[in-house]
Design an enzyme around this catalytic site. Structure first.
Site, PDB file in Angstrom:
ATOM      1  N   CYS A 120       0.814  -1.221   0.000  1.00 11.12           N
ATOM      2  CA  CYS A 120       0.000   0.000   0.000  1.00 11.12           C
ATOM      3  C   CYS A 120       0.843   1.265   0.000  1.00 11.12           C
ATOM      4  CB  CYS A 120      -0.968   0.006   1.190  1.00 11.12           C
ATOM      5  SG  CYS A 120      -0.167   0.099   2.821  1.00 11.12           S
ATOM      6  N   HIS A 126      -2.197   0.871   7.396  1.00  9.72           N
ATOM      7  CA  HIS A 126      -2.602   0.715   5.996  1.00  9.72           C
ATOM      8  C   HIS A 126      -2.928   2.082   5.401  1.00  9.72           C
ATOM      9  CE1 HIS A 126      -4.078  -1.128   2.412  1.00  9.72           C
ATOM     10  NE2 HIS A 126      -5.334  -0.764   2.601  1.00  9.72           N
ATOM     11  N   ASP A 172      -8.427   2.328  -2.872  1.00  6.34           N
ATOM     12  CA  ASP A 172      -7.413   1.456  -2.282  1.00  6.34           C
ATOM     13  C   ASP A 172      -7.030   0.417  -3.331  1.00  6.34           C
ATOM     14  OD1 ASP A 172      -5.765  -0.137  -0.801  1.00  6.34           O
ATOM     15  OD2 ASP A 172      -7.278  -0.764   0.661  1.00  6.34           O
TER      16      ASP A 172
END
Length: 300
Positions: A78, A117, A132
């Site tokens: 990420c 995250h 995302d």
């Protein structure tokens, strides 16, 4: 709209578009374009942590991320993939910001203590969306989710729903039952069998990359984390997703029957790894790669 933007002499928006197979139109930053870019990104750039299992140097700096994901045609975590996405969207005229999410842990039945995250908030056409591109597996969203509490948002992987409780937002996914033809994996701990699952929680406090430096360093280097104990690779396909967890390879077909997802699971050998990564994930040869599947609960 400029479609050939360079950053520090090495980053080219058009080259990114070619990497993900996106050809527009992209004359204005609207919802349709956002959805297309997000969808093409997750179907072209895998979520993977293989650099931590191949003696590669990990970098959270944007030019190095661009080189790895776009020019070297690798995937990333990420901190890499969503950072690249935010840069792309800003170049296209979107208003974006980073948010920090706490991922749900099925072992502790709670969210992680730290917001490790990195996700992206995007403002478009008077509404906010959560993007995302680097969660992977069944909980990977295909397109950004509208930031509206209680709204069910069906996608191929299931029905996603964001819920607000005060300052906290939680993402849930309602799934289908897995059908696993290979009896070896019929009771595998890798497979989650509950139908409604928490994914992560977050607040709308804008974050800077510096906010993730310490936790990112821990996640990517500590011998106690999932990233250093399990080698992972996952990519969205037109019908589901593919993933590699250690030596277990999975091809998932969403809704192959009305209430079931087909999970074709098998073990691979070290001799198969590089060919599989190339043929199923579009990755180049990764020298010195050593697969791992050590401690820690991980589910698909």
């Amino acid at each position: 709209m400029c479609v050939c933007v360079r950053h520090r002499g090495v980053m080219d928006l058009q080259e990114y578009f070619q990497r993900i197979g996106f050809s527009g139109p992209f004359e204005k930053p609207d919802l349709s374009t956002l959805q297309q870019v997000h969808r093409q990104h997750v179907m072209s750039i895998p979520f993977e942590n293989l650099c931590f299992h191949s003696q590669e140097q990990f970098s959270s700096e944007l030019p190095q991320i661009y080189s790895k994901l776009v020019q070297q045609r690798r995937g990333g975590c990420c901190y890499e993939s969503n950072q690249l996405l935010l840069w792309v969207l800003e170049q296209m005229g979107y208003t974006c910001s980073f948010l920090g999410a706490r991922v749900y842990n099925f072992c502790t039945q709670d969210f992680s203590e730290k917001a490790a995250h990195l996700i992206v908030r995007v403002e478009v056409e008077g509404s906010s969306y959560v993007a995302d591109t680097s969660f992977g597996l069944a909980d990977q969203i295909l397109e950004p989710l509208e930031l509206v509490s209680g709204k069910e948002q069906p996608q191929p992987g299931g029905t996603f729903c964001l819920r607000q409780d005060g300052d906290m937002w939680t993402l849930d996914r309602t799934a289908r039952q897995p059908h696993i033809p290979n009896e070896e994996f019929s009771k595998s701990s890798l497979v989650i069998r509950t139908l409604v699952n928490k994914v992560f929680c977050f607040t709308l406090e804008p974050r800077k990359l510096d906010d993730f430096r310490a936790i990112g360093e821990f996640v990517t280097t500590s011998p106690k984390t999932l990233y250093t104990n399990k080698s992972l690779c996952s990519i969205v396909t037109p019908t589901g997703y593919r993933s590699l967890v250690g030596w277990v390879y999975v091809e998932v077909t969403f809704a192959y029957q009305e209430k079931f997802d087909l999970m074709d699971m098998r073990r691979i050998t070290d001799d198969e790894v590089q060919d599989l990564l190339r043929e199923k994930f579009g990755l180049p040869t990764i020298p010195n790669l050593q697969l791992k599947n050590n401690r820690g609960v991980f589910v698909m």
